[in-house]
Design a protein around this motif. Structure first.
Motif, PDB file in Angstrom:
ATOM      1  N   GLU A  44      22.542  59.034  66.281  1.00  0.00           N
ATOM      2  CA  GLU A  44      23.508  58.335  67.133  1.00  0.00           C
ATOM      3  C   GLU A  44      22.794  57.290  67.975  1.00  0.00           C
ATOM      4  N   TYR A 216      28.915  55.688  72.425  1.00  0.00           N
ATOM      5  CA  TYR A 216      27.903  55.798  71.370  1.00  0.00           C
ATOM      6  C   TYR A 216      28.537  55.794  69.988  1.00  0.00           C
ATOM      7  N   LYS A 218      27.898  57.228  65.985  1.00  0.00           N
ATOM      8  CA  LYS A 218      27.203  58.332  65.348  1.00  0.00           C
ATOM      9  C   LYS A 218      27.432  58.325  63.844  1.00  0.00           C
TER      10      LYS A 218
END
Length: 226
Positions: A44, A216, A218
């Motif tokens: 990630e 984020y 991932k």
């Protein structure tokens, strides 16, 4: 092994690998994955947190942006309770910024700036929706324990009216905190891509409670069932 036996050995080896891969793909289908435990690896990338600065920030010896952004790698265990609902645990690792600004030999300071392993523990639920022919989307909600392993030592010296040092206090600062984990992902067979957020209102960075958000991306790959 004779030379002419190599092609036969290679043929059966490739067939076994292909068969195992097909079995795993079959068990990944919604109608077969209930009750199955899967093992995944993932990477990630955490984007710069929001807010990047605050007038209510504590006098901490750490750059909060550096400590909470960057690349992390993880292994994951996913157990499907039903065809669409799974419960998961993930253990993430980052080699990143721990903290510290100056040498601790003076009146003020912390350990020198350094890097180390920052660990995270993640517990979550995923719910899958089969809205495409060969792929699906899923929603994630969970709780994450972030920034484990970020302990640094610091000290502060107090002076009297004449400028003479009268008291020095040493402290250990740990920037670990808990966050909610929200995400929307796309899944096709063994591959997953997700956009998500870590959110917390209580961290070690601010004097008062304040929303702290880490977006984020991932990417995960399912290695198979256990």
């Amino acid at each position: 092994m004779h030379r002419h036996q190599y092609p036969i050995f290679l043929f059966f080896f490739l067939v076994s690998i292909f068969t195992k891969a097909q079995e795993d793909i079959n068990f990944l289908s919604p109608e077969n994955r209930k009750g199955q435990l899967f093992f995944k690896v993932s990477s990630e990338y955490r984007i710069t947190p929001l807010p990047t600065d605050s007038p209510k920030s504590r006098n901490v010896f750490v750059n909060t942006d550096l400590q909470n952004s960057g690349v992390a790698f993880a292994y994951t265990l996913d157990m499907f309770i039903t065809q669409n609902l799974s419960i998961g645990f993930s253990n993430s690792f980052r080699y990143d910024y721990l903290g510290g600004t100056s040498d601790i030999e003076g009146f003020f300071g912390a350990e020198p700036s350094n890097r180390g392993i920052i660990i995270g523990y993640h517990f979550y639920l995923d719910y899958h929706f089969k809205i495409f022919r060969e792929s699906e989307i899923f929603l994630r909600f969970g709780r994450s324990l972030l920034n484990r392993g970020t302990l640094i030592d610091s000290k502060e010296t107090f002076f009297d009216e004449e400028g003479e040092p009268i008291l020095t206090i040493g402290t250990s600062d740990d920037y670990a905190y808990e966050a909610y984990n929200w995400g929307l992902g796309w899944k096709k067979r063994k591959v997953e891509i997700m956009l998500a957020f870590y959110t917390s209102s209580v961290t070690e960075y601010f004097v008062e409670d304040q929303a702290y958000i880490i977006p984020y991306f991932k990417f995960s790959y399912n290695l198979g069932r256990l």
